[in-house]
Design an enzyme around this catalytic site. Sequence first.
Site, PDB file in Angstrom:
ATOM      1  N   THR A   1       0.824  -1.210   0.000  1.00 57.17           N
ATOM      2  CA  THR A   1       0.000   0.000   0.000  1.00 57.17           C
ATOM      3  C   THR A   1       0.861   1.263   0.000  1.00 57.17           C
ATOM      4  O   THR A   1       0.454   2.285  -0.561  1.00 57.17           O
ATOM      5  CB  THR A   1      -0.978   0.007   1.192  1.00 57.17           C
ATOM      6  OG1 THR A   1      -0.333  -0.510   2.346  1.00 57.17           O
ATOM      7  CG2 THR A   1      -2.191  -0.840   0.888  1.00 57.17           C
ATOM      8  N   THR A   2       2.075   1.198   0.558  1.00 55.47           N
ATOM      9  CA  THR A   2       2.996   2.335   0.450  1.00 55.47           C
ATOM     10  C   THR A   2       3.415   2.535  -1.007  1.00 55.47           C
ATOM     11  O   THR A   2       3.741   3.646  -1.420  1.00 55.47           O
ATOM     12  CB  THR A   2       4.231   2.127   1.348  1.00 55.47           C
ATOM     13  OG1 THR A   2       3.799   1.990   2.702  1.00 55.47           O
ATOM     14  CG2 THR A   2       5.199   3.298   1.264  1.00 55.47           C
TER      15      THR A   2
ATOM     16  N   ILE B   1       8.731  -3.803   8.901  1.00 59.11           N
ATOM     17  CA  ILE B   1       8.490  -3.506   7.489  1.00 59.11           C
ATOM     18  C   ILE B   1       8.128  -2.030   7.465  1.00 59.11           C
ATOM     19  O   ILE B   1       7.080  -1.627   7.954  1.00 59.11           O
ATOM     20  CB  ILE B   1       7.412  -4.406   6.877  1.00 59.11           C
ATOM     21  CG1 ILE B   1       7.892  -5.873   6.951  1.00 59.11           C
ATOM     22  CG2 ILE B   1       7.133  -3.999   5.428  1.00 59.11           C
ATOM     23  CD1 ILE B   1       6.917  -6.895   6.383  1.00 59.11           C
TER      24      ILE B   1
ATOM     25  N   ARG C   1      -6.569   0.703   8.222  1.00 60.55           N
ATOM     26  CA  ARG C   1      -6.832   0.931   6.802  1.00 60.55           C
ATOM     27  C   ARG C   1      -7.866  -0.035   6.244  1.00 60.55           C
ATOM     28  O   ARG C   1      -8.648   0.328   5.376  1.00 60.55           O
ATOM     29  CB  ARG C   1      -5.534   0.790   5.985  1.00 60.55           C
ATOM     30  CG  ARG C   1      -4.622   1.994   6.081  1.00 60.55           C
ATOM     31  CD  ARG C   1      -3.312   1.719   5.368  1.00 60.55           C
ATOM     32  NE  ARG C   1      -2.464   2.912   5.379  1.00 60.55           N
ATOM     33  CZ  ARG C   1      -2.303   3.725   4.356  1.00 60.55           C
ATOM     34  NH1 ARG C   1      -2.929   3.500   3.231  1.00 60.55           N
ATOM     35  NH2 ARG C   1      -1.502   4.773   4.458  1.00 60.55           N
TER      36      ARG C   1
END
Length: 295
Positions: A45-46, A204, A139
């Site tokens: 998603t980044t 992460i 999210r």
Amino acid sequence: MNFGRVLTAMVTPFDQNGEVDFDAAERLIHHLMANGTDGLVVCGTTGESPTLTENEKLELFKFAVKTVNGRIPVIAGTGSYNTRASIELTKKAEEIGVDGVMLVTPYYNKPNQEGMYEHFRSIAQSTKLPVVLYNIPGRSVVNLSVDTVVRLAEIPNIVAIKEASGNLDAMAQIIERTPDDFSLYSGDDSLTLPSMAVGGTGVISVASHIIGNEMQSMIQHFLNGNIQEAAKEHRKLLPIMKGMFIAPNPAPVKAALNLKGISVGGVRLPLVPLNEEQQKTIEQLLKDIEPQLIS
């Protein structure tokens, strides 16, 4: 399974037209490898995965595998709210030669625990690749429970979790109740050290784009028993870790990279660039950690 201590959830560089910029991606990968990154997560998603087409994702997987050339693991973000589509993308990523896949909890659909278990089990059984679960209730709106993680950890190729619930109690329980070779990575930069204190493997990370070496230093101090020094580094790095989330991710970290001279372009709609005040905040944070960087 251990992919390393600091994995970077890599941003996807775009050019002025909003298309994937592979030249910039090559420079970024080399920057990350030289600055503390043990492994790459591509199209998470980044990496703005919800706005990337399947073809763009596959091209990025191929490009990352070729550029890294076996030096560090490449983990492909192949998860979505669509189980069948995730299976297809995972199979294609395996053919490309990635080292593992990361599967986010299905967002929007709001499945229950049994639905999430079957989702992850189905994808894991479709591949020989190591699978990293990704729990991010802030999210995705759904939270993968400790009991469900423990069940999933019994599946041989589900080897790790990126835990971004912010719940240290849940992290400790997962570590306690899963096999010794099951790795827990913090999904929050600021919880890297606290999560490792209860037995976590590493992080992460988003902030590792900017402070990868510093995060490695903090982790090494902790592993070497220099707890006070590790804690001191954690406190020093905390403002930049938090600063990467003053606006929807990855707009702040992309702005920081651009300021550092590592061009990655902007973000795709529905995300928007930082406003003037946010931009100044990022500039100040970079000045604080690297006074020589920005005059």
